[in-house]
Design an enzyme around this catalytic site. Structure first.
Site, PDB file in Angstrom:
ATOM      1  CG  HIS A 118     -23.865  53.996 -62.203  1.00 54.33           C
ATOM      2  ND1 HIS A 118     -25.164  54.162 -62.545  1.00 54.33           N
ATOM      3  CD2 HIS A 118     -23.582  55.249 -61.366  1.00 54.33           C
ATOM      4  CE1 HIS A 118     -25.650  55.217 -61.993  1.00 54.33           C
ATOM      5  NE2 HIS A 118     -24.707  55.899 -61.267  1.00 54.33           N
ATOM      6  CB  CYS A 162     -26.426  54.912 -58.256  1.00 53.66           C
ATOM      7  SG  CYS A 162     -25.752  56.255 -57.877  1.00 53.66           S
ATOM      8  CD  GLU A 167     -25.976  51.362 -64.429  1.00 49.19           C
ATOM      9  OE1 GLU A 167     -26.352  52.555 -64.329  1.00 49.19           O
ATOM     10  OE2 GLU A 167     -25.611  50.733 -63.746  1.00 49.19           O
TER      11      GLU A 167
END
Length: 251
Positions: free
Chosen positions: A195, A102, A197
Site C-alpha cells: 500500500h 493490493c 498510499e
C-alpha cells in the site's frame, strides 16, 4: 516534463470508507489523490464495490485508472468483481494506464489471465522490505528515477496473493513473504501488492478493526504494529513510482 493540465484519472474504489478514514482524511479518495495526484489533474471517484462504474463511452476521456485495496477476495464471484474484471480487460485492450493496489493488484492479475488465491503464509501485515528483481525488464516509468534502491520498505495488509502472473507480465519486485510484490504488463499495467498510499495511522486503525472482528489474534496484531515502530515506509519512493507510471505515455 509534460504538463498534467487537463489529464483525467479515475479511482475505482473497491472498499467502503472506514469511519477513521472519513474522520481523519475525508475518505479514501482523498488518501489516494493526496498520494498519487498532481496539480492540474482531475480525479473522479467510482465506488465499484457499490456497483458504481464509469460508462464505457467515457473510458477514453481518462488517462489512467487506479484500483484500490478491498476486504473482498479478488478471486470471488460477486457481480461487481466480475464486472470489474471485464472493465480491466477493456482497459487493457485500450492500452489505458491501470495501477492496481493490493486487491487491485490481484484482480488485475485475475482479469488478464493470471492466478490469485490465499497466501500459503497467511496474513502479511506491517512494514515489509521489497526487493527489486536483479534482471529488471525495461520500465519507462522507472527511467526518470535516479538511484533505484535494491530494497525498499512498504506497508502491507493482505492474506491473498498473486500465484501466477498473466501471460506477458513481468515480475519486477518480490519479498521474503510474497513471490509477486510488483508486476507490469507493457507500459500500461502495474500491480503493487503493498500500500504505497497508506500512512502508519491508517494501518494501525485497520489492525485494530481486524482484531475486533477476530480476523487476527492479539499477538499477531502487536507484532504487526511493532514493525511500524521499528521503521518507516519509503512513501516518497513509492509515490514517485506511481505518479511516474500514471502520467507516462504508452507510445
Amino acid at each position: 516534463m509534460k504538463s498534467e493540465e487537463g489529464k483525467r484519472y479515475a479511482l475505482l474504489l473497491a472498499a467502503a470508507d472506514s469511519e477513521y478514514a472519513k474522520k481523519v482524511y475525508g475518505g479514501y479518495f482523498n488518501v489516494f489523490v493526496g498520494a498519487f495526484g498532481e496539480e492540474g489533474q482531475t480525479w473522479d471517484l467510482y465506488r465499484v464495490v457499490e456497483g458504481e462504474f464509469p460508462n464505457m463511452e467515457e473510458l477514453d476521456k481518462y488517462h489512467g485508472f487506479v484500483v484500490s485495496g478491498s476486504p473482498y477476495d479478488a478471486y470471488g464471484n460477486d457481480m461487481w468483481i466480475l464486472k470489474l474484471c471485464y472493465l480491466l480487460q477493456i482497459l487493457d485492450a485500450m492500452q489505458k494506464k491501470v495501477l492496481g493496489i493490493c486487491f487491485g493488484h490481484q484482480v488485475l492479475c485475475r482479469a488478464l489471465g493470471g492466478r490469485v488465491g490465499k497466501a500459503d503464509g497467511g496474513w502479511d501485515i506491517g512494514l515489509r522490505k521489497v526487493m527489486m528483481v536483479e534482471d529488471m525488464p525495461p520500465c519507462k516509468f522507472l527511467d526518470g528515477l535516479e538511484d533505484i534502491p535494491p530494497c525498499v520498505s512498504i506497508i502491507e495488509c493482505h492474506q491473498d496473493e498473486v500465484w501466477e502472473v498473466p501471460p506477458g507480465a513481468e515480475v519486477i519486485a518480490i519479498s521474503e513473504k510474497t513471490g509477486v510484490e510488483m508486476f507490469t504488463i507493457g507500459d500500461h499495467m502495474l500491480g503493487i501488492q503493498g500500500h504505497p498510499e497508506y500512512t502508519k495511522d491508517i494501518l494501525c486503525n485497520l489492525i485494530d478493526r481486524l482484531l475486533i472482528n477476530n480476523s487476527i489474534e492479539v499477538g499477531f496484531a502487536n507484532d504487526a504494529k511493532a514493525t511500524l515502530e521499528a521503521g518507516e515506509p519509503c512513501r516518497e519512493f513509492w509515490e514517485k513510482i506511481c505518479k511516474s507510471f500514471l502520467k507516462g505515455d504508452n507510445s
